[in-house]
Design an enzyme around this catalytic site. Structure first.
Site, PDB file in Angstrom:
ATOM      1  N   ARG A  49       0.862  -1.188   0.000  1.00 14.35           N
ATOM      2  CA  ARG A  49       0.000   0.000   0.000  1.00 14.35           C
ATOM      3  C   ARG A  49       0.890   1.226   0.000  1.00 14.35           C
ATOM      4  O   ARG A  49       1.746   1.367   0.879  1.00 14.35           O
ATOM      5  CB  ARG A  49      -0.873   0.051   1.251  1.00 14.35           C
ATOM      6  CG  ARG A  49      -1.797  -1.102   1.404  1.00 14.35           C
ATOM      7  CD  ARG A  49      -2.910  -0.813   2.379  1.00 14.35           C
ATOM      8  NE  ARG A  49      -2.495  -0.265   3.666  1.00 14.35           N
ATOM      9  CZ  ARG A  49      -3.341   0.061   4.628  1.00 14.35           C
ATOM     10  NH1 ARG A  49      -4.638  -0.090   4.449  1.00 14.35           N
ATOM     11  NH2 ARG A  49      -2.907   0.539   5.777  1.00 14.35           N
TER      12      ARG A  49
ATOM     13  N   THR B 165      -1.167   7.349  -0.254  1.00 11.82           N
ATOM     14  CA  THR B 165      -2.490   7.252  -0.890  1.00 11.82           C
ATOM     15  C   THR B 165      -3.262   6.003  -0.466  1.00 11.82           C
ATOM     16  O   THR B 165      -4.467   5.925  -0.680  1.00 11.82           O
ATOM     17  CB  THR B 165      -2.332   7.199  -2.423  1.00 11.82           C
ATOM     18  OG1 THR B 165      -1.590   5.998  -2.735  1.00 11.82           O
ATOM     19  CG2 THR B 165      -1.582   8.409  -2.945  1.00 11.82           C
TER      20      THR B 165
ATOM     21  N   ASP C  54       0.764  -3.506  12.117  1.00 11.18           N
ATOM     22  CA  ASP C  54       1.271  -3.792  10.770  1.00 11.18           C
ATOM     23  C   ASP C  54       1.778  -5.234  10.735  1.00 11.18           C
ATOM     24  O   ASP C  54       2.820  -5.557  11.328  1.00 11.18           O
ATOM     25  CB  ASP C  54       2.389  -2.810  10.412  1.00 11.18           C
ATOM     26  CG  ASP C  54       2.807  -2.952   8.958  1.00 11.18           C
ATOM     27  OD1 ASP C  54       3.151  -4.083   8.545  1.00 11.18           O
ATOM     28  OD2 ASP C  54       2.780  -1.958   8.229  1.00 11.18           O
TER      29      ASP C  54
ATOM     30  N   ASP D 145       5.419  -5.869   9.304  1.00  9.52           N
ATOM     31  CA  ASP D 145       6.459  -5.398  10.229  1.00  9.52           C
ATOM     32  C   ASP D 145       6.566  -6.311  11.447  1.00  9.52           C
ATOM     33  O   ASP D 145       7.667  -6.584  11.936  1.00  9.52           O
ATOM     34  CB  ASP D 145       6.162  -3.968  10.691  1.00  9.52           C
ATOM     35  CG  ASP D 145       6.535  -2.936   9.640  1.00  9.52           C
ATOM     36  OD1 ASP D 145       7.333  -3.264   8.735  1.00  9.52           O
ATOM     37  OD2 ASP D 145       6.025  -1.804   9.721  1.00  9.52           O
TER      38      ASP D 145
HETATM   39  C1  PRP Z   1      -0.598  -5.010   4.379  1.00  7.75           C
HETATM   40  C2  PRP Z   1      -1.282  -6.345   4.443  1.00  7.75           C
HETATM   41  C3  PRP Z   1      -2.121  -6.341   3.208  1.00  7.75           C
HETATM   42  C4  PRP Z   1      -2.515  -4.896   3.070  1.00  7.75           C
HETATM   43  C5  PRP Z   1      -3.934  -4.741   3.521  1.00  7.75           C
HETATM   44  O1  PRP Z   1       0.460  -5.026   3.499  1.00  7.75           O
HETATM   45  O2  PRP Z   1      -0.399  -7.428   4.522  1.00  7.75           O
HETATM   46  O3  PRP Z   1      -1.443  -6.788   2.056  1.00  7.75           O
HETATM   47  O4  PRP Z   1      -1.651  -4.140   3.926  1.00  7.75           O
HETATM   48  O5  PRP Z   1      -4.382  -3.448   3.318  1.00  7.75           O
HETATM   49  P1  PRP Z   1      -5.497  -3.096   2.235  1.00  7.75           P
HETATM   50  O6  PRP Z   1      -6.603  -4.072   2.441  1.00  7.75           O
HETATM   51  O7  PRP Z   1      -5.885  -1.682   2.615  1.00  7.75           O
HETATM   52  O8  PRP Z   1      -4.885  -3.165   0.877  1.00  7.75           O
HETATM   53  P2  PRP Z   1       1.425  -3.745   3.296  1.00  7.75           P
HETATM   54  O9  PRP Z   1       0.860  -2.809   2.285  1.00  7.75           O
HETATM   55  O10 PRP Z   1       1.726  -3.156   4.634  1.00  7.75           O
HETATM   56  O11 PRP Z   1       2.697  -4.356   2.618  1.00  7.75           O
HETATM   57  P3  PRP Z   1       3.879  -5.237   3.282  1.00  7.75           P
HETATM   58  O12 PRP Z   1       3.245  -6.530   3.749  1.00  7.75           O
HETATM   59  O13 PRP Z   1       4.811  -5.457   2.163  1.00  7.75           O
HETATM   60  O14 PRP Z   1       4.448  -4.461   4.411  1.00  7.75           O
HETATM   61  N1  URA Z   2      -2.108  -3.626   6.895  1.00 10.81           N
HETATM   62  C1  URA Z   2      -1.714  -4.096   8.105  1.00 10.81           C
HETATM   63  O1  URA Z   2      -0.691  -4.786   8.208  1.00 10.81           O
HETATM   64  N2  URA Z   2      -2.462  -3.786   9.172  1.00 10.81           N
HETATM   65  C2  URA Z   2      -3.586  -3.048   9.089  1.00 10.81           C
HETATM   66  O2  URA Z   2      -4.250  -2.803  10.119  1.00 10.81           O
HETATM   67  C3  URA Z   2      -3.966  -2.565   7.828  1.00 10.81           C
HETATM   68  C4  URA Z   2      -3.215  -2.885   6.748  1.00 10.81           C
END
Ligand code: PRP
Ligand code: URA
Length: 209
Positions: free
Chosen positions: A104, A108, A200, A203
């Site tokens: 994400r 945005t 998160d 993370d």
């Molecule tokens: C997190 C999570 C999903 C997404 C969910 O990933 O693992 O993929 O956010 O959010 P959404 O439903 O609003 O799209 P993130 O974007 O943090 O990426 P990462 O796992 O690479 O840190």
């Molecule tokens: N992605 C995450 O990892 N946690 C949230 O709460 C939303 C998006």
């Protein structure tokens, strides 16, 4: 409309409570994600078709059942979906694994695709997309759109925590996709994080914050 199934098994709910705790460290967190994925996978594979076979036991011929039909592919959304793969693979060791990289945009919140590598025969496989978090739904919707563009048809989505906004977005965009979660939480906050959620997921699994 793609149905939402909430896996309310006590073991899943207990492990989810530990997962939510901000004092749970990365090692335990990633073990819990994997264990929850395995327990939820039991439900997500409940409708796998069976066919009757004959097996010779030491005593007699038994008419018994084995899984038939399409083979499975697991498709984690990077990064956090990776944490669910090992648990699922314990249930279905023959599954192939495809990877879709989406993050994400932090400003945005729009999903950005950066990687896609799928099994060559993905069109012939039943697919379970894995991601612990369904927040706005943007990442899940675009991962599943990408799979459909490649010709995939029979797709389920398995997350651990879902927000009502994400469920609605996914059901609207992909009404054919059955959704599994361990909890439907209250809402998203101003930063589009799930409330109460677990923070998160990427993370916390990989210890990057
Ligand atoms: C997190 C999570 C999903 C997404 C969910 O990933 O693992 O993929 O956010 O959010 P959404 O439903 O609003 O799209 P993130 O974007 O943090 O990426 P990462 O796992 O690479 O840190
Ligand atoms: N992605 C995450 O990892 N946690 C949230 O709460 C939303 C998006």
């Amino acid at each position: 409309m793609g149905k939402l199934m909430i896996v309310d098994h006590p073991l899943v709910q207990h492990k989810l409570s530990l997962l939510r705790d901000k004092n749970t460290g990365s090692k335990e967190f990633s073990e819990l994600v994997s264990e929850i994925a395995m327990l939820m996978g039991y439900e997500a594979t409940r409708d796998l078709p069976l066919t009757e076979v004959e097996i010779e036991t030491p005593v007699a011929i038994a008419k018994t059942k084995v899984i038939s039909g399409h083979k499975l592919a697991l498709v984690p959304i990077l990064r956090a979906g990776l944490g669910m793969v090992n648990g699922m693979m314990q249930l279905v060791p023959a599954a192939k694994v495809g990877h879709i990289g989406i993050y994400r945009d932090p400003n945005t919140m729009v999903p950005v695709e950066y990687y896609c590598k799928l099994p060559a025969d993905i069109v012939k496989r039943d697919i379970i997309v894995l991601d612990p978090m369904l927040a706005t739904g943007g990442s899940a919707v675009s991962a599943i759109s990408l799979l459909k563009e490649k010709g995939a048809a029979n797709i389920k989505f398995m997350c651990i925590v879902a927000a009502p906004e994400g469920v609605e977005a996914l059901q609207t965009a992909h009404p054919d996709v059955q959704i599994y979660c361990a909890s439907l939480d209250q809402k998203l906050n101003d930063h589009k994080y799930i409330v109460p959620g677990l923070g998160d997921a990427g993370d916390r699994i990989f210890g990057t914050k």
